[in-house]
Design a protein around this motif. Structure first.
Motif, PDB file in Angstrom:
ATOM      1  N   GLU A   1       1.371  -1.394   0.094  1.00 13.22           N
ATOM      2  CA  GLU A   1      -0.263   0.323   0.016  1.00 13.22           C
ATOM      3  C   GLU A   1       0.636   0.762   0.454  1.00 13.22           C
ATOM      4  N   LYS A   2       1.804   1.246   0.313  1.00 11.98           N
ATOM      5  CA  LYS A   2       3.445   2.422   0.450  1.00 11.98           C
ATOM      6  C   LYS A   2       3.160   2.535  -0.912  1.00 11.98           C
TER       7      LYS A   2
ATOM      8  N   SER B   1       2.395   6.011  -2.990  1.00 14.17           N
ATOM      9  CA  SER B   1       3.782   7.375  -2.864  1.00 14.17           C
ATOM     10  C   SER B   1       3.905   7.331  -4.434  1.00 14.17           C
ATOM     11  N   SER B   2       2.947   6.857  -5.494  1.00  6.48           N
ATOM     12  CA  SER B   2       3.018   7.085  -7.373  1.00  6.48           C
ATOM     13  C   SER B   2       1.737   8.171  -6.867  1.00  6.48           C
TER      14      SER B   2
ATOM     15  N   THR C   1       1.152  -2.446  -9.261  1.00  8.55           N
ATOM     16  CA  THR C   1       0.037  -2.221  -9.616  1.00  8.55           C
ATOM     17  C   THR C   1       0.609  -2.551 -11.062  1.00  8.55           C
ATOM     18  N   THR C   2       2.184  -2.593 -11.472  1.00  9.99           N
ATOM     19  CA  THR C   2       2.182  -2.354 -12.803  1.00  9.99           C
ATOM     20  C   THR C   2       2.615  -3.469 -13.267  1.00  9.99           C
ATOM     21  N   HIS C   3       3.211  -4.276 -11.493  1.00  6.52           N
ATOM     22  CA  HIS C   3       4.107  -5.687 -11.651  1.00  6.52           C
ATOM     23  C   HIS C   3       3.132  -6.478 -12.760  1.00  6.52           C
ATOM     24  N   PRO C   4       4.602  -7.902 -13.142  1.00  2.00           N
ATOM     25  CA  PRO C   4       3.487  -8.391 -14.192  1.00  2.00           C
ATOM     26  C   PRO C   4       3.013  -9.181 -13.738  1.00  2.00           C
ATOM     27  N   SER C   5       3.367  -9.449 -12.270  1.00  2.00           N
ATOM     28  CA  SER C   5       2.119 -11.163 -11.284  1.00  2.00           C
ATOM     29  C   SER C   5       0.580 -10.445 -10.925  1.00  2.00           C
ATOM     30  N   VAL C   6       1.145  -8.789 -11.205  1.00  6.96           N
ATOM     31  CA  VAL C   6      -0.207  -7.836 -10.267  1.00  6.96           C
ATOM     32  C   VAL C   6      -1.593  -7.453 -11.560  1.00  6.96           C
ATOM     33  N   LYS C   7      -1.293  -6.861 -12.516  1.00 12.31           N
ATOM     34  CA  LYS C   7      -1.743  -6.650 -13.742  1.00 12.31           C
ATOM     35  C   LYS C   7      -2.917  -7.372 -14.635  1.00 12.31           C
ATOM     36  N   GLN C   8      -2.398  -8.997 -14.190  1.00 12.83           N
ATOM     37  CA  GLN C   8      -3.317  -9.701 -14.935  1.00 12.83           C
ATOM     38  C   GLN C   8      -4.029  -9.526 -15.345  1.00 12.83           C
TER      39      GLN C   8
END
Length: 695
Positions: free
Chosen positions: A309-310, A314-315, A323-330
């Protein structure tokens, strides 16, 4: 037994009777062939054989292994145990049709490619009602155009590959006028509608009739109207095949009307297509958001949700590192198996981010502490007597005492300006006591390269002039310790060099007195001035020369105008400025002006240079004017003995010895600020003197 179609019953009967199997199979194939050639030919989907998918080759061993695993009745069936094949064979047609009524055209299009039986059912003219109902299930979809059948329309709407190069990647750009999809690279191959080879290759009657299709290429900044050469050639052949002018005229009218209809329909399709892409984008975004929330819940169970969450907080943009990590944005729902496969990778990323974040927070805290220390140091520096060397900020912040206070004090303990003020009062005298002798010795060693017998006492001589090799500025003691180039250059091998680079935009704020060199030319100029004043160069100090305050003329500059004035006249200056002004082409004349001396001095202006002099009582930097000094003394030092004598004095007494006990030249200011050049014109001086006498 449930009702089955005659076609399926015949196939089952042929399969049960081995003797009739060959004949039935032959008749079935022939009947399907004739049916597709005659009844269904016009209703076939336009899909060239080159678009068909190729099967991957398998090794002999894999085929034999699969035969042993798959039951005998399913070995020659495509798909998972041939369930769709059994659907077409065993389920009654009315049930199949009822199922199909709940689908959309894209579903029917894909079902038609799963088995031959389903293709025969869906590509039949009798299935037109199914396609029409499926098309009605799609909200906002424009009606069927007159030039396409239902499968062709569905193919254009839902098949995403490029129809030119057959690239399997997603291609969402459609040329509605050409009835085809096209990728960006293939769009460049279409001719422009105004290209000479395209325009003049058509019959003259085509021009102005608006019968040829045209469309606009994709991409902002590169949009252009293009035509389709294949369609143009087909229209040309149709037109030339007509024999009479009446037939050709009717053909042109008909094609023009068709073009207007197709263009209007294309605009409706484009609006629907854009809305569909936008909806799909929203759906995918919702799926990604749900997946991210599920991952955050899993991270919360193992204590890493706060760190994630930090990263998100922060963005200022929605595309943060987590959010843009390959494992998350699928765009897939998170399962237990999926979580187990991405868990270690996410924890590694979060751990690295936490380490980086803590280091950044530590640097931020240290930066705040450095600035507090700098603020308190500047307050001390501005009220300190600088006539003796005083350490710069870099010498303080790189000192081990303050470095440990800044970096080793826990972040939970707040260090305020009062804290650093007390520490400076406590440690600064000790630092100066250790720092000053070392720096003076460095400067003596620089001087000894030109004068081997020089000592620390020689630094106070008027003839001891130094020079900066970078900016070529000349200076004297203790100006060297406050020169810009010496203060703001990095210190080699400093223990705090890397830390300081994180805090300040420049490398460091520590001085390098060994950077300067002894100025032989400046020393010769001052020696000439001292001897002209009947003083001994070996013993005359800087203060002695200030007291003498010789008047100097540069004859070489007699006809040169001043930088800020247009009048001509003789050039005069005081000795500090002469050190900067003198050179090989400037032979100075000193204190030899006879009766004109008073008139020359009368032309000397009261220079106003910011912070050129300092109060000898509070060390506040002032303008180099008599009035500014008087105002400061009366406002802040009215209890000084003999101040009334200073008040009744004039500008001429400002440089007198008894007045200089109240002020001194600011060592932080350059030599050229200690007075400047001025012009003397004998004729103008006489005119001014005569006017004053008459008044």
């Amino acid at each position: 037994m449930a009702r089955q179609s005659v076609r399926i019953q015949a196939k089952l009967a042929a399969a049960e009777d081995p003797q009739m199997q060959d004949a039935t199979a032959s008749s079935t194939v022939n009947s399907h062939t004739h049916a597709r050639d005659d009844e269904y030919k016009e209703y076939e989907e336009e899909e060239p054989e080159k678009h068909a998918r190729k099967r991957a080759r398998k090794s002999t061993r894999s085929i034999s292994d699969s035969k042993r695993r798959i039951p005998e009745q399913f070995r020659k069936v495509r798909g998972k145990l041939g369930m769709l094949e059994r659907l077409a064979k065993d389920v009654p047609l009315d049930v199949i049709f009822e199922i199909f009524f709940y689908l959309d055209p894209s579903d029917l299009l894909r079902l038609a490619r799963t088995s031959k039986d389903l293709r025969c059912i869906l590509m039949s003219k009798t299935s037109e009602n199914i396609w029409r109902t499926a098309r009605g299930n799609v909200q906002g979809l424009p009606p069927l155009p007159f030039d396409l059948n239902e499968p062709q329309y569905a193919h254009l709407l839902y098949e995403s590959y490029c129809h030119v190069c057959n690239h399997k990647g997603r291609c969402d750009f459609i040329y509605w006028s050409f009835r085809m999809r096209c990728c960006k690279n293939c769009s460049a191959t279409f001719p422009g509608i105004f290209d000479s080879e395209y325009c003049y290759n058509q019959p003259a009657d085509f021009r102005g009739c608006n019968i040829l299709p045209k469309d606009c290429t994709q991409g902002a900044g590169t949009r252009r109207h293009v035509g389709n050469l294949e369609i143009a050639e087909r229209f040309k052949a149709e037109y030339e095949a007509l024999q009479t002018p009446e037939d050709r005229s009717a053909w042109l009218v008909r094609k023009s009307e068709e073009r207007r209809t197709l263009d209007a329909h294309g605009r409706l399709c484009e609006d629907w297509h854009r809305a569909r892409l936008a909806n799909r984008t929203g759906e995918l975004s919702n799926i990604r958001e749900q997946r991210k929330d599920a991952i955050l819940d899993r991270l919360g169970e193992i204590g890493w949700r706060e760190e994630a969450e930090k990263i998100i907080a922060s963005s200022s943009h929605p595309w943060d590192e987590f959010t843009t990590h390959p494992s998350v944005k699928q765009t897939k729902k998170l399962t237990q198996y999926g979580w187990n496969s991405i868990k270690s990778e996410l924890l590694e990323m979060l751990s690295a981010h936490k380490t980086k974040r803590l280091a950044q927070e530590r640097d931020k805290t240290a930066k705040q502490r450095y600035f507090l220390l700098e603020k308190e140091y500047n307050a001390v520096w501005l009220t300190t007597d600088l006539r003796e060397p005083f350490p710069a900020l870099g010498d303080i912040i790189t000192n081990r005492i303050f470095e440990d206070l800044i970096w080793d004090t826990p972040d939970t303990e707040a260090l305020t300006d009062v804290f650093f003020r007390e520490k400076l009062s406590q440690y600064l005298p000790r630092i100066i006591e250790e720092w000053r002798p070392a720096k003076v010795q460095e400067l003596v060693e620089v001087m000894q390269k030109s004068r081997p017998t020089a000592s620390a006492a020689d630094l106070h001589l008027a003839t001891s002039v130094f020079e900066c090799p970078d900016c070529r500025a000349k200076m004297q003691y203790p100006q060297i310790f406050y020169h810009f180039c010496c203060v703001y250059n990095p210190v080699p091998n400093s223990l705090s060099e890397e830390r300081i680079k994180k805090i300040y935009s420049y490398d460091n704020k520590a001085r390098m007195s060994h950077k300067v060199i002894f100025s032989e030319s400046g020393s010769r100029i001052v020696k000439t001035i001292v001897e002209s004043c009947s003083l001994d160069p070996a013993t005359t100090t800087i203060q002695d020369l200030h007291s003498a305050n010789p008047l100097i003329e540069c004859p070489a500059c007699y006809l040169a105008p001043m930088q800020s004035y247009s009048e001509l006249g003789r050039s005069f200056m005081r000795w500090p400025y002469a050190v900067i002004h003198g050179g090989t082409n400037h032979n100075l004349t000193i204190n030899s002006f006879g009766e004109e001396t008073e008139q020359i001095i009368a032309c000397e202006p009261e220079f106003r240079v910011a912070e050129a002099i300092c109060c000898a009582h509070c060390h506040t930097a002032l303008h180099s004017t008599f009035n500014s000094l008087l105002e400061h003394l009366k406002a802040n030092h009215s209890d000084i003995t003999g101040l009334d004598i200073v008040v009744t004095s004039s500008l001429r007494n400002l440089r007198a010895e008894f007045v200089q006990r109240h002020w001194y030249w600011n060592p932080r200011a350059r030599l050229l600020m200690q007075g400047g050049a001025f012009r003397y014109n004998k004729e103008e001086s006489a005119l001014v003197a005569g006017t004053s006498a008459q008044s």
